[in-house]
Design an enzyme around this catalytic site. Structure first.
Site, mmCIF file in Angstrom:
data_model
loop_
_atom_site.group_PDB
_atom_site.id
_atom_site.type_symbol
_atom_site.label_atom_id
_atom_site.label_comp_id
_atom_site.label_asym_id
_atom_site.label_seq_id
_atom_site.Cartn_x
_atom_site.Cartn_y
_atom_site.Cartn_z
ATOM 1 N N ARG A 170 -0.290 16.548 22.822
ATOM 2 C CA ARG A 170 -1.177 15.404 22.517
ATOM 3 C C ARG A 170 -1.691 15.433 21.078
ATOM 4 N NH1 ARG A 170 -2.960 16.652 27.617
ATOM 5 N NH2 ARG A 170 -2.216 15.195 29.182
ATOM 6 N N LYS A 201 2.141 5.932 9.723
ATOM 7 C CA LYS A 201 3.066 5.329 10.686
ATOM 8 C C LYS A 201 4.162 6.344 10.949
ATOM 9 C CE LYS A 201 3.201 0.373 9.811
ATOM 10 N NZ LYS A 201 4.142 -0.706 9.484
ATOM 11 N N GLU A 209 10.164 0.015 -4.005
ATOM 12 C CA GLU A 209 8.823 0.022 -3.404
ATOM 13 C C GLU A 209 7.754 0.246 -4.481
ATOM 14 O OE1 GLU A 209 8.385 -0.784 -0.257
ATOM 15 O OE2 GLU A 209 10.240 -0.229 0.791
ATOM 16 N N LYS A 215 -0.774 2.117 -2.238
ATOM 17 C CA LYS A 215 -0.503 2.055 -0.789
ATOM 18 C C LYS A 215 -1.702 2.608 -0.024
ATOM 19 C CE LYS A 215 2.169 2.432 3.149
ATOM 20 N NZ LYS A 215 3.310 2.880 3.893
ATOM 21 N N GLU A 242 -2.649 -2.097 10.873
ATOM 22 C CA GLU A 242 -2.019 -3.397 10.633
ATOM 23 C C GLU A 242 -2.592 -4.457 11.572
ATOM 24 O OE1 GLU A 242 2.130 -2.729 10.085
ATOM 25 O OE2 GLU A 242 2.488 -4.791 9.464
ATOM 26 N N ARG A 301 -2.749 -5.201 5.466
ATOM 27 C CA ARG A 301 -1.558 -4.360 5.336
ATOM 28 C C ARG A 301 -0.295 -5.212 5.205
ATOM 29 N NH1 ARG A 301 -1.079 1.602 8.152
ATOM 30 N NH2 ARG A 301 0.959 2.070 7.370
ATOM 31 N N ASN A 322 4.481 -6.006 2.979
ATOM 32 C CA ASN A 322 5.778 -6.534 3.408
ATOM 33 C C ASN A 322 6.401 -7.481 2.399
ATOM 34 O OD1 ASN A 322 5.860 -5.162 5.822
ATOM 35 N ND2 ASN A 322 4.628 -6.705 6.859
ATOM 36 N N HIS A 348 10.075 -7.937 2.156
ATOM 37 C CA HIS A 348 10.644 -7.308 3.345
ATOM 38 C C HIS A 348 11.175 -8.293 4.378
ATOM 39 C CE1 HIS A 348 9.218 -3.658 1.605
ATOM 40 N NE2 HIS A 348 9.534 -2.926 2.657
ATOM 41 N N HIS A 354 14.652 -7.356 5.714
ATOM 42 C CA HIS A 354 14.968 -7.060 7.108
ATOM 43 C C HIS A 354 16.097 -7.960 7.611
ATOM 44 C CE1 HIS A 354 10.704 -5.216 7.513
ATOM 45 N NE2 HIS A 354 11.588 -4.321 7.139
ATOM 46 N N HIS A 389 17.493 0.674 2.063
ATOM 47 C CA HIS A 389 16.320 -0.184 2.280
ATOM 48 C C HIS A 389 15.806 -0.783 0.963
ATOM 49 C CE1 HIS A 389 12.644 -1.673 3.985
ATOM 50 N NE2 HIS A 389 11.914 -0.892 3.203
HETATM 51 N N1 NAD Z 1 6.327 5.513 7.966
HETATM 52 C C1 NAD Z 1 6.385 4.577 7.053
HETATM 53 O O1 NAD Z 1 5.391 3.946 6.724
HETATM 54 C C2 NAD Z 1 7.695 4.328 6.383
HETATM 55 C C3 NAD Z 1 7.751 3.554 5.216
HETATM 56 C C4 NAD Z 1 8.976 3.388 4.580
HETATM 57 C C5 NAD Z 1 10.103 3.974 5.119
HETATM 58 N N2 NAD Z 1 10.015 4.702 6.248
HETATM 59 C C6 NAD Z 1 11.205 5.357 6.850
HETATM 60 O O2 NAD Z 1 11.707 6.283 5.908
HETATM 61 C C7 NAD Z 1 13.114 6.408 6.077
HETATM 62 C C8 NAD Z 1 13.759 6.252 4.730
HETATM 63 O O3 NAD Z 1 13.271 7.246 3.864
HETATM 64 P P1 NAD Z 1 14.210 7.935 2.791
HETATM 65 O O4 NAD Z 1 14.778 6.887 1.939
HETATM 66 O O5 NAD Z 1 13.443 9.023 2.164
HETATM 67 O O6 NAD Z 1 15.411 8.463 3.703
HETATM 68 P P2 NAD Z 1 15.872 9.911 4.148
HETATM 69 O O7 NAD Z 1 14.782 10.743 4.621
HETATM 70 O O8 NAD Z 1 17.008 9.681 5.083
HETATM 71 O O9 NAD Z 1 16.417 10.552 2.791
HETATM 72 C C9 NAD Z 1 17.509 9.973 2.130
HETATM 73 C C10 NAD Z 1 18.563 11.044 1.792
HETATM 74 O O10 NAD Z 1 18.087 11.828 0.714
HETATM 75 C C11 NAD Z 1 18.142 13.212 1.046
HETATM 76 N N3 NAD Z 1 17.052 13.838 0.324
HETATM 77 C C12 NAD Z 1 15.724 13.629 0.498
HETATM 78 N N4 NAD Z 1 15.031 14.290 -0.436
HETATM 79 C C13 NAD Z 1 15.926 14.929 -1.225
HETATM 80 C C14 NAD Z 1 15.819 15.747 -2.366
HETATM 81 N N5 NAD Z 1 14.647 15.995 -2.930
HETATM 82 N N6 NAD Z 1 16.952 16.246 -2.902
HETATM 83 C C15 NAD Z 1 18.157 15.944 -2.354
HETATM 84 N N7 NAD Z 1 18.320 15.155 -1.292
HETATM 85 C C16 NAD Z 1 17.220 14.657 -0.738
HETATM 86 C C17 NAD Z 1 18.058 13.246 2.537
HETATM 87 O O11 NAD Z 1 18.649 14.422 3.048
HETATM 88 C C18 NAD Z 1 18.858 12.006 2.926
HETATM 89 O O12 NAD Z 1 20.209 12.292 2.917
HETATM 90 C C19 NAD Z 1 13.515 5.373 7.087
HETATM 91 O O13 NAD Z 1 13.667 5.979 8.336
HETATM 92 C C20 NAD Z 1 12.336 4.414 7.105
HETATM 93 O O14 NAD Z 1 12.189 3.748 8.351
HETATM 94 C C21 NAD Z 1 8.845 4.891 6.884
HETATM 95 ZN ZN ZN Z 2 9.874 -0.840 2.681
#
Ligand code: NAD
Ligand code: ZN
Length: 603
Positions: free
Chosen positions: A346, A368, A410, A452, A462, A467, A471, A474, A478, A491
């Site tokens: 939990r 999130k 972003e 942010k 949200e 918040r 978007n 976005h 999307h 993305h």
């Molecule tokens: N929670 C939120 O508010 C929020 C906001 C935006 C995105 N997201 C989520 O985040 C994800 C996308 O994030 P992302 O773009 O970081 O993707 P990711 O975590 O998949 O990383 C992208 C790639 O980069 C590699 N990588 C990461 N850091 C590295 C480093 N320092 N050196 C070498 N390789 C590295 C990872 O292994 C992966 O292959 C999605 O799942 C999205 O839904 C969440």
């Molecule tokens: Zn985004």
């Protein structure tokens, strides 16, 4: 909430020693407004020091006098008014102030206040000692009085923590607060936030301080300088640390945050192979027992299946409620590990160590967390805030170029929706930023994260409109991602194209100038981001026939309508009135959207 049109003044409040008067004077100078200090006015009227009036007439009489002074002061526009530390406690005075002014409260820790007042007294021998200092235990007195006034200070529209800041920095923050407030029109969400953003290497240095005192203060504030911002939500307040090479201090920062026990690092194989043993070592050196669990990189891993694998690992290791999850990786890891932290036993304490640009400025801030469902992204999740976020921009040096470029979307978005000055900063430093120059990249990430943090601090779950402005770009993004089954775009690439679309839409609706549209487009391009579907196809070396694109437009609109940001039937579009000035509209005609999508697809 509607903007209060009569708000034409800035009111600076706060406890003694928070620098109200100096800051107000500096803000007035910079804005070219009038400055007025109500205490000074009262001294002028009565011909005696405040303390004496207080002593001779009693607090009741003094507050009456103060209220009348405030009433007078609020008659004028474009005034920066510094008020006495207790003025806001008087309900009528507060009402007068709140009707006409944006109330900014300057905060400082009791120790800081005591230090400042003490030094002020030491630097001004011969002047009357402040009543606050003329007691046996002044620090305790400050603590008590401040605590009793805190509920009143909390009524301010904006709070600035001044502990690590100089007068000029605080003045700058006040002006930022004012600009944000001003940029709010009737349709725009009002983002008035509690804000803390100490600038690196700048300390609160009251004028006239002897060198030794300066050094003491520098020492005391040094430990704070990596705090880019605080995320302050109803459920948790936590710092976001941003610093080049700061990974070395992860253990130290976790201990400072009162975390202890076993730290389980959750990471993907890519990131762990680069930073895993280093982080394990850092945590062990700080006295943590350390375990690590690796998952394959890639969005497919952000699933219930992998969450269960992590639960199994934690069960096997007999993890306890006080143990810590450390999410080391990009946004995928942050979302997955955070989801496990939110649900295992939990809820366990957790720490975000974002290593991708997207994660540093976006995913790691706001709490999130979640996993994907085969039928939709992020369908299963929670709001669960970490104990701290620590971003070390040095880790970006190993991030694949396409991922890095995508992250800039972003960052630019944050400038576009809320911070024109930041947009200009990005514009002026493209080369150095894309080359990851340590000082600049750190600054950009800190500021972007702070933007942010401001928004989510105002609207953690949200529930309000605030918040929603995140978007921007976005809705179309999307649509593009959905129509291409998340395979074609990263993305940020989709967001870049979506931002161009949203800006063009704003222009079509007569909200935004063509100049601003071009400005944004050119900055996105300079950071290597696609700004149309044609440019995207070319930049990815995966040219698509126009027939295909046209065909997919229907798919894009379908996916846009399925997007979860749709409320009822109308899509809530985040549009722009200017760079740094977002607005939400639900009345955008479908034909304008289609026209913009066609434009994005190319002639
Ligand atoms: N929670 C939120 O508010 C929020 C906001 C935006 C995105 N997201 C989520 O985040 C994800 C996308 O994030 P992302 O773009 O970081 O993707 P990711 O975590 O998949 O990383 C992208 C790639 O980069 C590699 N990588 C990461 N850091 C590295 C480093 N320092 N050196 C070498 N390789 C590295 C990872 O292994 C992966 O292959 C999605 O799942 C999205 O839904 C969440
Ligand atoms: Zn985004």
């Amino acid at each position: 909430m509607k903007v209060e049109r009569r708000i034409t003044n800035l009111i600076i409040t706060g406890f003694s020693g928070t620098g109200k008067s100096l800051v107000a004077k500096e803000v007035a100078r910079r804005l070219n407004w009038d400055f007025l200090d109500t205490d000074d006015e009262i001294v002028k009227q009565t011909g005696k020091p405040i303390a004496e009036t207080f002593r001779q007439e009693g607090e009741g009489k003094f507050r009456d006098l103060e209220r009348e002074t405030i009433r007078e002061a609020c008659q004028q526009k474009r005034r920066v008014i510094a008020i006495g530390g207790g003025a806001i406690v008087d309900p009528q005075s507060y009402e007068l102030l709140a009707k006409t002014g944006l109330i900014v409260c300057l905060e400082a820790k009791p120790e800081t206040i005591y230090g400042r007042l003490f030094r002020e007294a030491a630097c001004n021998p011969g002047t009357e000692v402040r009543p606050l200092l003329a007691v046996d235990n002044p620090l305790e007195r400050i603590r008590q009085l401040k605590a009793s006034r805190q509920p009143h200070y909390a009524k301010a529209n904006w709070t600035i923590h001044t502990d690590g800041l100089g007068i000029g920095d605080v003045a700058e923050e006040v002006i930022r607060a004012w600009k944000l407030f001003r940029s709010a029109s009737e349709d725009t969400p009002i983002v008035i936030v509690r804000h803390e953003m100490p600038k690196q290497s700048q300390e609160y240095l009251a004028p006239g301080l002897p060198r030794s005192a300066r050094n003491d203060i520098k020492k005391a504030t040094r430990s704070d300088k990596e705090v880019a911002c605080l995320v302050e939500t109803a459920t948790q307040s936590y710092p976001v640390f941003v610093g080049y090479g700061l990974l070395d201090k992860l253990g130290e920062k976790m201990k400072q945050a009162a975390l202890s026990g076993t730290a389980t690092i959750i990471s993907d194989e890519n990131v762990f192979s680069l930073y895993g043993s280093k982080v394990e070592g850092i945590l062990k050196d700080a006295g943590f027992a350390v375990d690590s669990f690796l998952v394959p990189p890639g969005e497919e891993t952000k699933s219930m299946d992998y969450a269960i694998k992590i639960y199994d690992f934690l069960v096997e290791r007999r993890a306890e409620r006080d143990d810590i999850i450390v999410a080391l990786g990009g946004g995928m890891i942050g979302d997955l590990a955070g989801f496990v932290a939110a649900t295992f036993l939990r809820g366990m304490p957790w720490v975000q160590v974002p290593t991708s640009l997207v994660a540093m400025v976006d995913a790691s801030i706001g709490g999130k967390v979640g996993v994907n469902h085969p039928e939709g992204k992020n369908l299963i999740g929670a709001f669960y805030q970490p104990g701290l976020v620590l971003a070390d921009p040095q880790t970006l040096t190993t991030l694949p170029q396409r991922e890095l470029t995508s992250g800039w979307a972003e960052v630019i978005k944050h400038g576009m929706i809320l911070d024109k000055e930041f947009f200009e900063f990005l514009e002026g430093n493209v080369n150095r930023l894309t080359k990851l120059k340590p000082g600049l990249i750190t600054q950009a990430i800190a500021r972007s994260a702070a933007i942010k943090a401001q928004v989510v601090s105002q609207d953690e779950k949200e529930r309000e409109r605030k918040r929603t402005i995140l978007n921007y770009g976005h809705t179309i993004a999307h649509g593009l991602e959905g129509a291409t089954k998340y395979k074609r775009f990263l993305h940020g690439e989709a967001v870049a194209i979506g931002m161009v679309g949203a800006a063009k839409l704003s222009q079509r609706l007569g909200l935004l100038s063509s100049d601003a549209v071009e400005h944004q487009q050119s900055l996105l391009q300079k950071f290597g981001l696609p700004t149309s579907l044609r440019a995207e196809a070319a930049s990815q070396g995966r040219g698509r026939k126009r027939g295909n694109l046209k065909l997919s437009l229907a798919g894009v609109t379908r996916a846009m309508e399925l997007d979860k940001k749709v409320r009822g039937k109308a899509i809530r579009w985040v549009l722009l009135q200017d760079i740094g000035k977002a607005i939400i509209r639900s009345d955008v005609p479908q034909q304008d959207v289609l026209a913009v999508l066609r434009e994005l697809a190319g002639p």
